[in-house]
Scaffold this motif. Structure first.
Motif, PDB file in Angstrom:
ATOM      1  N   GLU A   1       3.643  -4.710  -4.340  1.00  0.00           N
ATOM      2  CA  GLU A   1       2.615  -5.760  -4.257  1.00  0.00           C
ATOM      3  C   GLU A   1       1.328  -5.236  -3.615  1.00  0.00           C
ATOM      4  O   GLU A   1       0.538  -6.007  -3.075  1.00  0.00           O
ATOM      5  CB  GLU A   1       3.157  -6.938  -3.430  1.00  0.00           C
TER       6      GLU A   1
ATOM      7  N   GLU B   1      -2.216  -4.052  -2.391  1.00  0.00           N
ATOM      8  CA  GLU B   1      -3.607  -4.402  -2.678  1.00  0.00           C
ATOM      9  C   GLU B   1      -4.529  -3.418  -1.971  1.00  0.00           C
ATOM     10  O   GLU B   1      -4.121  -2.759  -1.010  1.00  0.00           O
ATOM     11  CB  GLU B   1      -3.902  -5.832  -2.203  1.00  0.00           C
TER      12      GLU B   1
ATOM     13  N   ASP C   1      -1.463  -4.986   8.186  1.00  0.00           N
ATOM     14  CA  ASP C   1      -1.498  -5.282   6.754  1.00  0.00           C
ATOM     15  C   ASP C   1      -0.091  -5.104   6.227  1.00  0.00           C
ATOM     16  O   ASP C   1       0.747  -4.448   6.851  1.00  0.00           O
ATOM     17  CB  ASP C   1      -2.453  -4.339   6.015  1.00  0.00           C
TER      18      ASP C   1
END
Length: 274
Positions: A241, A243, A235
């Motif tokens: 940014e 998430e 990931d």
């Protein structure tokens, strides 16, 4: 009981269950355990049967040692590892490394799933670890040192073998696999990092972040083993940014990356560990 005695008890039990004398040790991280299925003439020893071994509690970690040959080389694979966040001490986390060393390994290949903090990376990349940041606040060598295992103050100027990194790059190029290189930041977990923490780690020089590997590598270098570390970037952990992330997502990407990961490791063993 002294650590050396515990190691000898574990080794004695293992040697009663396998005739293999491994030269390479493999630590297989989240979603990467299937490489052990490629091992030929396999003999399996459950962690639960080995004196003083912890038990792996993380989904995707089978909890067994697999002995046999891979690409013609005698190996032992840890199909599942232990983590500091499971409540084990760092000394317990690294115990299997000392056991594998006593069984005869000369090289340790440590793999993991990690978050990519370098914006040039992408989920699914493989990163060769060039160095690490120990951000756990602990060290497996704290406490009395047993000189038979290694020096009181081990040198870490080349924690990850430059020779093995160069070999891995050559093998990857021959297989058409793109690999990244970078610094692995080891944290305790079990929480994933906050945006501010990720920005901090990136500023300090980290390219990927994860919850394992650093203790094992410290122990391996203490014992004089050559180490290669490979992270599967599951990931992107860019603080600005960020998430939401789940362990299931991590395992899913690791599973997708498995074929090229397995080919790379097999190629490294075939070309450089004879």
């Amino acid at each position: 009981m002294a650590l050396l005695n515990k190691i000898q008890e574990a080794v004695s039990l293992i040697q009663s269950k396998t005739t293999h004398k491994p030269r390479v040790g493999l630590i297989l991280g989240s979603g990467l355990g299937n490489l052990a299925n490629e091992i030929e003439q396999a003999e399996i020893v459950s962690y639960a049967d080995v004196p003083h071994f912890p038990v792996s509690t993380v989904e995707g970690h089978k909890g067994q040692l697999v002995f046999g040959t891979l690409q013609g080389v005698s190996v032992v694979a840890m199909q599942g590892r232990f983590h500091y966040y499971e409540g084990y001490s760092q000394q317990e986390v690294v115990f299997p490394v000392y056991v594998m060393k006593e069984l005869g390994i000369q090289t340790l290949i440590a793999t993991n799933a990690a978050g990519g903090m370098n914006s040039n990376f992408a989920a699914g990349d493989l990163m060769l670890i060039t160095d690490h940041l120990n951000m756990t606040g602990a060290n497996p060598l704290i406490g009395a040192n047993e000189a038979e295992l290694g020096p009181r103050f081990p040198d870490m100027s080349e924690a990850y073998s430059k020779e093995l990194i160069a070999l891995a790059e050559r093998v990857a190029e021959s297989q058409g696999i793109k690999v990244q290189k970078g610094v692995y930041a080891g944290i305790t977990g079990p929480t994933y990092m906050t945006p501010a923490e990720l920005i901090m780690l990136r500023t300090l020089g980290g390219d990927a972040v994860g919850m394992s590997t650093v203790p094992e590598v410290i122990a391996a270098r203490h014992g004089g083993l050559s180490v290669l570390g490979i992270s599967c970037i599951t990931d992107m952990a860019i603080g600005e940014e960020l998430e939401p992330l789940t362990h299931e997502q991590v395992v899913e990407v690791a599973n997708r990356t498995k074929p090229k990961f397995m080919e790379l490791v097999k190629g490294i063993i075939r070309e450089g560990c004879k």
